[in-house]
Design a protein around this motif. Structure first.
Motif, PDB file in Angstrom:
ATOM      1  N   MET A  62      51.338 -93.668  66.522  1.00 29.30           N
ATOM      2  CA  MET A  62      51.460 -94.755  65.565  1.00 29.30           C
ATOM      3  C   MET A  62      52.846 -95.400  65.648  1.00 29.30           C
ATOM      4  O   MET A  62      52.960 -96.605  65.752  1.00 29.30           O
ATOM      5  N   ILE A  63      53.888 -94.564  65.603  1.00 26.48           N
ATOM      6  CA  ILE A  63      55.244 -95.121  65.638  1.00 26.48           C
ATOM      7  C   ILE A  63      55.549 -95.749  66.991  1.00 26.48           C
ATOM      8  O   ILE A  63      56.242 -96.759  67.077  1.00 26.48           O
ATOM      9  N   GLU A  64      54.978 -95.179  68.083  1.00 28.71           N
ATOM     10  CA  GLU A  64      55.195 -95.760  69.407  1.00 28.71           C
ATOM     11  C   GLU A  64      54.605 -97.168  69.485  1.00 28.71           C
ATOM     12  O   GLU A  64      55.173 -98.059  70.102  1.00 28.71           O
ATOM     13  N   ARG A  65      53.451 -97.356  68.827  1.00 32.86           N
ATOM     14  CA  ARG A  65      52.840 -98.693  68.827  1.00 32.86           C
ATOM     15  C   ARG A  65      53.699 -99.692  68.067  1.00 32.86           C
ATOM     16  O   ARG A  65      53.843-100.833  68.486  1.00 32.86           O
ATOM     17  N   ARG A  66      54.286 -99.241  66.973  1.00 31.45           N
ATOM     18  CA  ARG A  66      55.148-100.133  66.190  1.00 31.45           C
ATOM     19  C   ARG A  66      56.390-100.522  66.999  1.00 31.45           C
ATOM     20  O   ARG A  66      56.810-101.673  66.992  1.00 31.45           O
ATOM     21  N   ILE A  67      56.945 -99.545  67.712  1.00 32.41           N
ATOM     22  CA  ILE A  67      58.104 -99.838  68.561  1.00 32.41           C
ATOM     23  C   ILE A  67      57.689-100.781  69.689  1.00 32.41           C
ATOM     24  O   ILE A  67      58.409-101.730  70.017  1.00 32.41           O
ATOM     25  N   GLY A  68      56.517-100.532  70.275  1.00 33.29           N
ATOM     26  CA  GLY A  68      56.016-101.407  71.334  1.00 33.29           C
ATOM     27  C   GLY A  68      55.838-102.837  70.849  1.00 33.29           C
ATOM     28  O   GLY A  68      56.178-103.790  71.554  1.00 33.29           O
ATOM     29  N   LYS A  69      55.325-103.011  69.625  1.00 34.90           N
ATOM     30  CA  LYS A  69      55.163-104.357  69.050  1.00 34.90           C
ATOM     31  C   LYS A  69      56.521-105.023  68.876  1.00 34.90           C
ATOM     32  O   LYS A  69      56.700-106.196  69.189  1.00 34.90           O
ATOM     33  N   TRP A  70      57.474-104.238  68.347  1.00 28.30           N
ATOM     34  CA  TRP A  70      58.810-104.792  68.118  1.00 28.30           C
ATOM     35  C   TRP A  70      59.443-105.218  69.441  1.00 28.30           C
ATOM     36  O   TRP A  70      59.998-106.305  69.549  1.00 28.30           O
ATOM     37  N   LEU A  71      59.338-104.357  70.445  1.00 27.08           N
ATOM     38  CA  LEU A  71      59.907-104.700  71.744  1.00 27.08           C
ATOM     39  C   LEU A  71      59.169-105.876  72.379  1.00 27.08           C
ATOM     40  O   LEU A  71      59.782-106.711  73.045  1.00 27.08           O
ATOM     41  N   GLY A  72      57.865-105.963  72.166  1.00 22.63           N
ATOM     42  CA  GLY A  72      57.092-107.088  72.694  1.00 22.63           C
ATOM     43  C   GLY A  72      57.516-108.412  72.087  1.00 22.63           C
ATOM     44  O   GLY A  72      57.489-109.444  72.741  1.00 22.63           O
ATOM     45  N   ALA A 131      65.618-107.794  74.085  1.00 27.62           N
ATOM     46  CA  ALA A 131      66.070-106.457  73.689  1.00 27.62           C
ATOM     47  C   ALA A 131      65.356-105.391  74.505  1.00 27.62           C
ATOM     48  O   ALA A 131      65.946-104.361  74.850  1.00 27.62           O
ATOM     49  N   GLU A 132      64.104-105.633  74.829  1.00 30.25           N
ATOM     50  CA  GLU A 132      63.330-104.656  75.595  1.00 30.25           C
ATOM     51  C   GLU A 132      63.973-104.394  76.952  1.00 30.25           C
ATOM     52  O   GLU A 132      63.956-103.281  77.457  1.00 30.25           O
ATOM     53  N   LYS A 133      64.583-105.432  77.524  1.00 34.42           N
ATOM     54  CA  LYS A 133      65.212-105.274  78.829  1.00 34.42           C
ATOM     55  C   LYS A 133      66.531-104.506  78.744  1.00 34.42           C
ATOM     56  O   LYS A 133      66.960-103.907  79.716  1.00 34.42           O
ATOM     57  N   LEU A 134      67.189-104.558  77.593  1.00 38.67           N
ATOM     58  CA  LEU A 134      68.525-103.969  77.472  1.00 38.67           C
ATOM     59  C   LEU A 134      68.529-102.561  76.871  1.00 38.67           C
ATOM     60  O   LEU A 134      69.453-101.797  77.116  1.00 38.67           O
ATOM     61  N   PHE A 135      67.523-102.254  76.062  1.00 37.52           N
ATOM     62  CA  PHE A 135      67.547-101.001  75.321  1.00 37.52           C
ATOM     63  C   PHE A 135      66.368-100.112  75.684  1.00 37.52           C
ATOM     64  O   PHE A 135      65.281-100.584  75.957  1.00 37.52           O
ATOM     65  N   ALA A 136      66.630 -98.809  75.638  1.00 39.23           N
ATOM     66  CA  ALA A 136      65.563 -97.819  75.774  1.00 39.23           C
ATOM     67  C   ALA A 136      65.401 -97.171  74.406  1.00 39.23           C
ATOM     68  O   ALA A 136      66.383 -96.753  73.790  1.00 39.23           O
ATOM     69  N   VAL A 137      64.172 -97.141  73.905  1.00 43.04           N
ATOM     70  CA  VAL A 137      63.898 -96.574  72.582  1.00 43.04           C
ATOM     71  C   VAL A 137      63.047 -95.330  72.774  1.00 43.04           C
ATOM     72  O   VAL A 137      62.018 -95.374  73.432  1.00 43.04           O
ATOM     73  N   GLU A 138      63.500 -94.240  72.178  1.00 41.96           N
ATOM     74  CA  GLU A 138      62.798 -92.970  72.310  1.00 41.96           C
ATOM     75  C   GLU A 138      62.591 -92.361  70.929  1.00 41.96           C
ATOM     76  O   GLU A 138      63.512 -92.326  70.111  1.00 41.96           O
ATOM     77  N   VAL A 139      61.384 -91.909  70.665  1.00 41.07           N
ATOM     78  CA  VAL A 139      61.064 -91.247  69.390  1.00 41.07           C
ATOM     79  C   VAL A 139      61.401 -89.766  69.540  1.00 41.07           C
ATOM     80  O   VAL A 139      60.954 -89.106  70.476  1.00 41.07           O
ATOM     81  N   LEU A 140      62.206 -89.248  68.616  1.00 39.08           N
ATOM     82  CA  LEU A 140      62.564 -87.823  68.624  1.00 39.08           C
ATOM     83  C   LEU A 140      61.533 -87.069  67.805  1.00 39.08           C
ATOM     84  O   LEU A 140      61.230 -87.446  66.672  1.00 39.08           O
ATOM     85  N   VAL A 141      60.987 -86.011  68.385  1.00 39.26           N
ATOM     86  CA  VAL A 141      59.915 -85.253  67.752  1.00 39.26           C
ATOM     87  C   VAL A 141      60.409 -83.833  67.481  1.00 39.26           C
ATOM     88  O   VAL A 141      61.028 -83.199  68.346  1.00 39.26           O
ATOM     89  N   GLY A 142      60.132 -83.350  66.277  1.00 41.65           N
ATOM     90  CA  GLY A 142      60.452 -81.976  65.913  1.00 41.65           C
ATOM     91  C   GLY A 142      59.320 -81.402  65.093  1.00 41.65           C
ATOM     92  O   GLY A 142      58.875 -82.002  64.121  1.00 41.65           O
ATOM     93  N   LYS A 143      58.824 -80.258  65.490  1.00 43.14           N
ATOM     94  CA  LYS A 143      57.709 -79.593  64.818  1.00 43.14           C
ATOM     95  C   LYS A 143      56.490 -80.504  64.714  1.00 43.14           C
ATOM     96  O   LYS A 143      55.815 -80.570  63.690  1.00 43.14           O
ATOM     97  N   GLY A 144      56.240 -81.248  65.782  1.00 44.77           N
ATOM     98  CA  GLY A 144      55.036 -82.081  65.835  1.00 44.77           C
ATOM     99  C   GLY A 144      55.122 -83.375  65.040  1.00 44.77           C
ATOM    100  O   GLY A 144      54.123 -84.080  64.909  1.00 44.77           O
ATOM    101  N   ARG A 145      56.300 -83.694  64.516  1.00 45.65           N
ATOM    102  CA  ARG A 145      56.459 -84.925  63.713  1.00 45.65           C
ATOM    103  C   ARG A 145      57.631 -85.732  64.235  1.00 45.65           C
ATOM    104  O   ARG A 145      58.569 -85.180  64.810  1.00 45.65           O
ATOM    105  N   ALA A 146      57.580 -87.038  63.999  1.00 46.90           N
ATOM    106  CA  ALA A 146      58.712 -87.891  64.359  1.00 46.90           C
ATOM    107  C   ALA A 146      59.843 -87.625  63.378  1.00 46.90           C
ATOM    108  O   ALA A 146      59.663 -87.722  62.162  1.00 46.90           O
ATOM    109  N   VAL A 147      61.014 -87.249  63.920  1.00 47.68           N
ATOM    110  CA  VAL A 147      62.150 -86.930  63.045  1.00 47.68           C
ATOM    111  C   VAL A 147      63.324 -87.868  63.270  1.00 47.68           C
ATOM    112  O   VAL A 147      64.322 -87.792  62.551  1.00 47.68           O
TER     113      VAL A 147
END
Length: 195
Positions: free
Chosen positions: A1-11, A16-32
């Motif tokens: 879900m959060i990856e799709r939101r980031i993808g929409k924002w970058l789209g 910004a999509e060309k300059l930045f790399a965005v990574e979701v940090l996951v801990g215990k199976g959840r985005a933290v």
């Protein structure tokens, strides 16, 4: 879900999509968290190229003005192909024979010539380069054929043209064009093939 939101924002923010790399940090199976990192090599290139337009070509011409003119002509031809499909409503055609391909290219070329002629005509009439809006507005004018069986003549076809909307009427007047006000007898009509 959060990856799709980031993808929409970058789209929506392609620079910004060309300059930045965005990574979701996951801990215990959840985005933290979210890690946003900047690519220094791409940032340097973006700063160096800021405000510049880069054209890559295989032409040996060294005059940048000539290269730019060729590029603009290319974009105009591409726009003419889009115009024939969108504004003029031509459907996609898939040809199987070379002579049909050549005929299609001719039709597209004629569409481009007619489009450029309209643009030049509008400029000469001090109406700018609003060909697309003029075609759209004049597209509201319709014609209709009425068929009558007349004893002495057989089938008679009368063509009627609708009264234009006020904006279309103003455009026609400014261009010096007049629509027929009376029905006209039409002869030698090629019937449409109905599928």
């Amino acid at each position: 879900m959060i990856e799709r939101r980031i993808g929409k924002w970058l789209g929506r923010n392609t620079a910004a999509e060309k300059l930045f790399a965005v990574e979701v940090l996951v801990g215990k199976g959840r985005a933290v968290g979210l890690r946003v990192s900047e690519d220094p090599s791409k940032t340097e290139w973006a700063q160096a190229a800021h405000g510049a337009y880069l054209l890559r070509t295989n032409c040996t011409e060294e005059d940048p003005c000539q290269l730019w003119r060729w590029y603009i002509q290319l974009t105009e031809v591409e726009d003419a192909f889009r115009t024939s499909k969108s504004d003029l409503g031509l459907r996609p055609v898939f040809h199987q024979k070379e002579d049909r391909v050549q005929a299609h290219i001719l039709v597209c070329f004629l569409a481009l010539v007619m489009w450029r002629t309209l643009e030049l005509w509008l400029k000469a009439k001090a109406m700018g380069d609003t060909a697309r809006q003029v075609v759209q507005e004049l597209g509201t004018i319709h014609s209709m054929d009425l068929l009558f069986n007349v004893r002495d003549r057989g089938e008679t076809r009368l063509r009627l043209v609708s009264k234009p909307e006020p904006l279309a009427a103003d455009l026609l007047a400014h261009l010096g064009l007049k629509l027929p006000t009376r029905p006209k007898i039409i002869e030698n009509v090629v019937e449409k093939n109905h599928l």
